[in-house]
Design a protein around this motif. Structure first.
Motif, PDB file in Angstrom:
ATOM      1  N   SER A  32       0.825  -1.211   0.000  1.00 30.70           N
ATOM      2  CA  SER A  32       0.000   0.000   0.000  1.00 30.70           C
ATOM      3  C   SER A  32       0.853   1.253   0.000  1.00 30.70           C
ATOM      4  N   GLN A  33       1.937   1.234   0.772  1.00 34.34           N
ATOM      5  CA  GLN A  33       2.801   2.407   0.841  1.00 34.34           C
ATOM      6  C   GLN A  33       3.430   2.707  -0.521  1.00 34.34           C
ATOM      7  N   ASN A  34       3.924   1.674  -1.182  1.00 36.21           N
ATOM      8  CA  ASN A  34       4.548   1.890  -2.488  1.00 36.21           C
ATOM      9  C   ASN A  34       3.520   2.295  -3.536  1.00 36.21           C
ATOM     10  N   ALA A  35       2.345   1.654  -3.513  1.00 42.03           N
ATOM     11  CA  ALA A  35       1.313   2.002  -4.489  1.00 42.03           C
ATOM     12  C   ALA A  35       0.840   3.437  -4.294  1.00 42.03           C
ATOM     13  N   ALA A  36       0.738   3.884  -3.044  1.00 42.09           N
ATOM     14  CA  ALA A  36       0.287   5.247  -2.769  1.00 42.09           C
ATOM     15  C   ALA A  36       1.246   6.276  -3.350  1.00 42.09           C
ATOM     16  N   ARG A  37       2.505   5.949  -3.425  1.00 46.42           N
ATOM     17  CA  ARG A  37       3.488   6.879  -3.964  1.00 46.42           C
ATOM     18  C   ARG A  37       3.326   7.063  -5.465  1.00 46.42           C
ATOM     19  N   PHE A  38       2.560   6.181  -6.093  1.00 45.81           N
ATOM     20  CA  PHE A  38       2.294   6.299  -7.525  1.00 45.81           C
ATOM     21  C   PHE A  38       0.853   6.727  -7.792  1.00 45.81           C
ATOM     22  N   SER A  44      -6.633  -0.715 -11.185  1.00 40.41           N
ATOM     23  CA  SER A  44      -6.860  -1.220  -9.828  1.00 40.41           C
ATOM     24  C   SER A  44      -5.711  -2.146  -9.456  1.00 40.41           C
ATOM     25  N   LEU A  45      -5.394  -2.171  -8.172  1.00 37.98           N
ATOM     26  CA  LEU A  45      -4.364  -3.052  -7.637  1.00 37.98           C
ATOM     27  C   LEU A  45      -5.011  -3.892  -6.547  1.00 37.98           C
ATOM     28  N   THR A  46      -4.912  -5.211  -6.662  1.00 40.00           N
ATOM     29  CA  THR A  46      -5.564  -6.097  -5.692  1.00 40.00           C
ATOM     30  C   THR A  46      -4.577  -7.111  -5.133  1.00 40.00           C
ATOM     31  N   PHE A  96      -2.096   5.689  -6.147  1.00 35.78           N
ATOM     32  CA  PHE A  96      -3.206   4.803  -5.800  1.00 35.78           C
ATOM     33  C   PHE A  96      -3.804   5.209  -4.459  1.00 35.78           C
ATOM     34  N   ILE A  97      -5.109   5.009  -4.347  1.00 32.37           N
ATOM     35  CA  ILE A  97      -5.805   5.264  -3.083  1.00 32.37           C
ATOM     36  C   ILE A  97      -6.574   4.001  -2.687  1.00 32.37           C
ATOM     37  N   ALA A  98      -6.950   3.919  -1.424  1.00 30.37           N
ATOM     38  CA  ALA A  98      -7.652   2.732  -0.932  1.00 30.37           C
ATOM     39  C   ALA A  98      -9.013   2.599  -1.607  1.00 30.37           C
ATOM     40  N   GLY A  99      -9.362   1.373  -1.984  1.00 27.73           N
ATOM     41  CA  GLY A  99     -10.675   1.099  -2.553  1.00 27.73           C
ATOM     42  C   GLY A  99     -11.667   0.758  -1.472  1.00 27.73           C
ATOM     43  N   VAL A 100     -12.889   0.427  -1.876  1.00 26.20           N
ATOM     44  CA  VAL A 100     -13.943   0.100  -0.917  1.00 26.20           C
ATOM     45  C   VAL A 100     -13.683  -1.248  -0.261  1.00 26.20           C
ATOM     46  N   LEU A 101     -13.192  -2.219  -1.024  1.00 25.21           N
ATOM     47  CA  LEU A 101     -12.980  -3.567  -0.512  1.00 25.21           C
ATOM     48  C   LEU A 101     -11.574  -3.730   0.045  1.00 25.21           C
ATOM     49  N   PRO A 102     -11.398  -4.537   1.100  1.00 26.09           N
ATOM     50  CA  PRO A 102     -10.062  -4.806   1.626  1.00 26.09           C
ATOM     51  C   PRO A 102      -9.188  -5.454   0.548  1.00 26.09           C
ATOM     52  N   GLY A 103      -7.930  -5.046   0.512  1.00 25.18           N
ATOM     53  CA  GLY A 103      -7.012  -5.616  -0.466  1.00 25.18           C
ATOM     54  C   GLY A 103      -7.165  -5.035  -1.852  1.00 25.18           C
ATOM     55  N   ARG A 104      -7.802  -3.890  -1.982  1.00 23.04           N
ATOM     56  CA  ARG A 104      -7.993  -3.258  -3.285  1.00 23.04           C
ATOM     57  C   ARG A 104      -7.636  -1.781  -3.208  1.00 23.04           C
ATOM     58  N   MET A 105      -6.839  -1.312  -4.187  1.00 25.53           N
ATOM     59  CA  MET A 105      -6.517   0.098  -4.342  1.00 25.53           C
ATOM     60  C   MET A 105      -6.810   0.481  -5.783  1.00 25.53           C
ATOM     61  N   VAL A 106      -7.094   1.758  -6.001  1.00 23.62           N
ATOM     62  CA  VAL A 106      -7.427   2.211  -7.350  1.00 23.62           C
ATOM     63  C   VAL A 106      -6.635   3.464  -7.682  1.00 23.62           C
ATOM     64  N   LEU A 107      -6.360   3.623  -8.976  1.00 22.89           N
ATOM     65  CA  LEU A 107      -5.732   4.834  -9.494  1.00 22.89           C
ATOM     66  C   LEU A 107      -6.844   5.671 -10.103  1.00 22.89           C
ATOM     67  N   PRO A 108      -7.229   6.791  -9.465  1.00 22.65           N
ATOM     68  CA  PRO A 108      -8.391   7.559  -9.938  1.00 22.65           C
ATOM     69  C   PRO A 108      -8.204   8.065 -11.364  1.00 22.65           C
ATOM     70  N   GLY A 109      -9.335   8.141 -12.085  1.00 20.74           N
ATOM     71  CA  GLY A 109      -9.328   8.709 -13.419  1.00 20.74           C
ATOM     72  C   GLY A 109      -9.781  10.152 -13.377  1.00 20.74           C
ATOM     73  N   SER A 110     -10.145  10.686 -14.532  1.00 25.64           N
ATOM     74  CA  SER A 110     -10.654  12.047 -14.604  1.00 25.64           C
ATOM     75  C   SER A 110     -11.994  12.128 -13.880  1.00 25.64           C
ATOM     76  N   PRO A 111     -12.407  13.319 -13.451  1.00 25.33           N
ATOM     77  CA  PRO A 111     -13.693  13.453 -12.747  1.00 25.33           C
ATOM     78  C   PRO A 111     -14.840  12.858 -13.559  1.00 25.33           C
TER      79      PRO A 111
END
Length: 376
Positions: free
Chosen positions: A247-253, A277-279, A255-270
């Motif tokens: 999570s720490q390394n992904a956040a530096r690129f 997604s990273l799972t 990524f933010i925490a997703g709704v489900l445990p073990g999931r992060m997402v890279l937000p798109g345009s509004p």
């Protein structure tokens, strides 16, 4: 004690110390990598050399575009309708037909919906329409929707309090990842729409069932051949990773925490879906002490049809996978553990361009509202 005995005792002590040190080194090496404290401004350069992750003095997230020149995927002329080339060329990577929870979207579209107009004898309030709506907004596995044409302005939208409507229409989606609208679902749509029409004093005009079901099958066939989720697996070379370390390394690129445990997402345009997604193992993420959980691999995924081509999602997937692998001492592979070469990546990029062209040709461009509804 003789000199020989003293020498043997010293040698034995050194051997024992060496064994203890070696065991400690092996234990430390095999333990999962954990979250590291962020270095201060004076040590950022050394930290970048130590773990291979570029850093910024302003501590802002590092985006894949900061890692060097973008690699543009190739473009092809023409449109390929069938899924054969696309599916075959993407065989080295994860290609699945996933079924996420359907999104609630307004905006009926004749391209992907059966639409039945409702003739009103007089204008009706938004409150009356809301009170008459059916309890379930689904017909079988397909979304059911009601829209009204506002008295002022003439726009079509979902019923709202405080508005008055001069015309109505109801609709059901022709196809989604659960399949095409069938005869039974169409009949259920007619029953539900008729009950709503009776409640608001309207007269429905239903299209021909056989024609609409045939249109649903045609749309479903196209969607089945052009739906894909692309996934790269990042595998640890040596030491495993803890969830916090990932999570720490992904956040530096970015990524933010997703709704489900073990999931992060890279937000798109509004207003758009996440670009990537990273799972990883959800059980490890929910462990009492996640830092003691060991992860040997994580998956980077791209929901191809949900992300606009303008976001360059595959370029970002490719660059992000390489950057994370370098930062965490890992490798990029397919789901079978085979390393992905640059040539393979280039072929995947070219096939994706062909897919995007086919979606554009059918007015179902990746990332559009229609595409996100159809491929859900």
């Amino acid at each position: 004690m003789s000199t020989l005995q003293i020498s043997l005792a010293i040698v034995g002590g050194l051997v024992l110390a060496g064994v203890v040190a070696y065991n400690a080194w092996v234990t430390r090496r095999s333990a999962p990598r954990t979250v590291r404290e962020q270095p201060g401004p004076e040590s950022k350069t050394a930290a970048a050399r130590d773990d291979g992750v570029p850093t910024r003095s302003d501590a802002a997230p590092i985006s894949p575009s900061d890692l060097g020149e973008r690699i543009e995927p190739g473009f092809h002329d023409g449109v390929t309708e069938g899924p054969q080339t696309f599916s075959h060329s993407l065989s080295p990577v994860t290609l699945t037909h996933t079924v996420p929870p359907p999104e609630k979207r307004s905006g009926l579209d004749a391209l992907i919906d059966v639409i039945a107009p409702l003739q009103l004898e007089a204008e009706v309030s938004g409150e009356a329409l809301l009170a008459a709506l059916p309890r379930s907004r689904r017909v079988g596995s397909k979304p059911f929707a009601v829209e009204g044409q506002r008295e002022e302005g003439g726009e079509w939208d979902s019923p709202r309090p405080g508005q008055r409507y001069r015309a109505l229409q109801v609709g059901v989606q022709l196809a989604n990842r659960a399949g095409a609208l069938n005869d039974i679902e169409f009949s259920e749509f007619v029953v539900k729409a008729q009950a709503f029409a009776d409640a608001v004093g309207a007269a429905p005009e239903f299209p021909d069932m056989l024609a609409e079901v045939a249109r649903a099958r045609e749309l479903d066939a196209f969607a089945s051949g052009h739906d894909a989720q692309l996934g790269f697996t990042l595998r640890a070379r040596r030491a495993a990773w803890s969830p916090g370390y990932v999570s720490q390394n992904a956040a530096r690129f970015g990524f933010i925490a997703g709704v489900l445990p073990g999931r992060m997402v890279l937000p798109g345009s509004p207003g758009q879906a996440p670009v990537l997604s990273l799972t990883f193992d959800s059980q490890a993420a929910m462990a009492e002490d996640p830092e003691q959980s060991a992860l040997r691999d994580v998956v980077l995924s791209l929901e191809v049809t949900h992300v606009p081509r303008s976001e360059q999602p595959f370029v970002r997937l490719r660059q992000t996978a390489a950057a994370l692998a370098e930062a965490m001492d890992g490798v990029v592979t397919d789901d079978a553990g085979q390393l992905l070469s640059a040539d393979t990546m280039d072929r995947i990029g070219a096939d994706l361009e062909t897919l995007y062209d086919a979606l554009d040709h059918h007015d179902l461009s990746a990332g559009s509202v229609q595409a996100r509804r159809l491929f859900s």
